[in-house]
Scaffold this active site. Structure first.
Site, mmCIF file in Angstrom:
data_model
loop_
_atom_site.group_PDB
_atom_site.id
_atom_site.type_symbol
_atom_site.label_atom_id
_atom_site.label_comp_id
_atom_site.label_asym_id
_atom_site.label_seq_id
_atom_site.Cartn_x
_atom_site.Cartn_y
_atom_site.Cartn_z
ATOM 1 N N LYS A 17 0.849 -1.198 0.000
ATOM 2 C CA LYS A 17 0.000 0.000 0.000
ATOM 3 C C LYS A 17 0.884 1.248 0.000
ATOM 4 C CE LYS A 17 -3.527 2.403 2.732
ATOM 5 N NZ LYS A 17 -2.710 3.570 3.132
ATOM 6 N N HIS A 56 -1.453 7.899 1.322
ATOM 7 C CA HIS A 56 -1.762 7.819 2.756
ATOM 8 C C HIS A 56 -2.761 8.903 3.161
ATOM 9 C CE1 HIS A 56 -0.512 5.505 6.317
ATOM 10 N NE2 HIS A 56 -0.861 6.573 7.018
ATOM 11 N N ARG A 73 -1.568 12.435 4.213
ATOM 12 C CA ARG A 73 -1.143 12.694 5.596
ATOM 13 C C ARG A 73 0.361 12.611 5.819
ATOM 14 N NH1 ARG A 73 -4.492 12.551 9.578
ATOM 15 N NH2 ARG A 73 -3.330 11.140 10.947
ATOM 16 N N GLY A 119 -8.162 7.056 -1.760
ATOM 17 C CA GLY A 119 -7.916 8.479 -1.593
ATOM 18 C C GLY A 119 -9.024 9.350 -2.140
ATOM 19 N N ARG A 167 -15.733 9.510 -1.739
ATOM 20 C CA ARG A 167 -16.788 9.969 -0.842
ATOM 21 C C ARG A 167 -18.174 9.473 -1.240
ATOM 22 N NH1 ARG A 167 -12.748 10.596 1.392
ATOM 23 N NH2 ARG A 167 -11.757 12.536 2.122
#
Length: 338
Positions: A212, A236, A239, A268, A271
């Site tokens: 990942k 990530h 972040r 990433g 939504r």
């Protein structure tokens, strides 16, 4: 459980750590790491969301795709929808601690299974949290995937052995956690891996191995070369490094390089079920879902996670009907403008 209720409850439980915005795009939480925000200016977090927004779907209504099949098979398991709950840990310092680590893990794993899919568990500086994730996977008869931080190989292999005891579907490391500040603050630095180090890890287990944190075609090729079963295209959640492109921006070139050689997951800025459709159209085999799952867990425990996933499944199904896609394999770049 209603989504509105889930959001309202999560907003109360995460007060001071996450605003649970109506649109989660990383603006007001920029720089809040530890916390729920993105690194630095938050540009990487925002790019994940904004790059997906640019993609448009081609609507088609003259066809026979009236009852699409949203299921896939992954790691020997049939999933009702190509969405996996992402590996997330650190309730106390990232999310406020209204849920214990055990409560969070159980909500994610059981809620995912109730929605017909699976969840991943994570790792952090406190080893007990990784163990809690493994116990959660044991409690759902191995229907989960532990992801380990990129510590020294010796430590990773020790954690792989612990994972093997609960017989998960796969195991992996999140290389995109290299340099993660929350690990360094706890005295457990993490870092990048060489090709030979990755090969050692992949060959240390018979479980399917996931890498990942792939954001370039050349590193995707390395993942293939070392024998990994799957990659997750991920920064990530924005972040760890400021000013990276959004995942949707780099996914097509990675797909062009390794499609068919390795399973490609994307993570990433997702939504909605329409966002899932977009990632699949760009070439992902399935996606990982992070922040919406956190909100589901904090807003309604297992039931909240299931509700979030079911909502996305309905949105994906509607998108498939209105683009003429009978099944997941039918979703490709001809269905979008990007």
């Amino acid at each position: 459980m209603e989504i509105k209720q889930i959001y309202e409850t999560a907003r109360k439980r995460m007060k001071g750590y996450c605003r649970v915005c109506n649109e989660c795009r990383g603006e007001v939480c920029a720089g809040e790491v530890p916390g729920m925000g993105g690194a630095g200016t938050g540009a990487s977090f925002r790019n994940n969301v904004e790059e997906l927004k640019k993609i448009q779907l081609k609507m088609r209504t003259i066809h026979d795709a009236k009852s699409p099949d949203t299921s896939i098979e992954l790691f020997g398991e049939k999933l009702s929808v190509p969405i996996i709950s992402a590996p997330i840990t650190g309730n106390s310092f990232n999310m406020g601690g209204a849920l214990t680590e055990e409560e969070y893990v159980n909500a994610v794993l059981k809620g995912s299974i109730s929605a017909g899919t699976i969840g991943m568990t994570g790792d952090t500086a406190d080893l007990s949290m990784y163990i809690t994730g493994l116990e959660g996977i044991r409690n759902v008869n191995g229907k989960g995937i532990p992801i380990i931080k990129p510590r020294e190989n010796e430590k990773i292999i020790e954690n792989i052995r612990k994972a093997e005891e609960v017989k998960p579907l796969a195991v992996g490391i999140d290389i995109d956690g290299a340099g993660l500040i929350t690990m360094a603050l706890k005295g457990q630095p993490v870092g990048p891996k060489t090709k030979s180090e990755l090969k050692e890890l992949v060959e240390s287990t018979n479980l399917p191995f996931i890498l990942k944190g792939i954001m370039t075609p050349d590193e995707a090729e390395i993942a293939v070369q070392v024998g990994a079963k799957a990659i997750v295209v991920s920064n990530h959640g924005g972040r760890v490094l400021d000013h990276t492109p959004g995942v949707a921006n780099v996914l097509p070139e990675i797909v062009d390089a390794v499609k068919g050689k390795i399973i490609i997951l994307a993570d990433g800025g997702i939504r909605s079920g329409v966002d899932v459709f977009k990632m699949l159209a760009l070439g992902a085999d399935a996606v990982l879902l992070g922040r919406p799952i956190i909100i589901g867990a904090y807003g309604g425990y297992e039931e909240g996670v299931t509700a979030v996933l079911n909502k996305m499944k309905k949105e994906l199904l509607q998108a498939m009907i209105l683009t003429g896609c009978k099944d997941i394999e039918s979703i490709d770049r001809t269905k979008i403008i990007f």
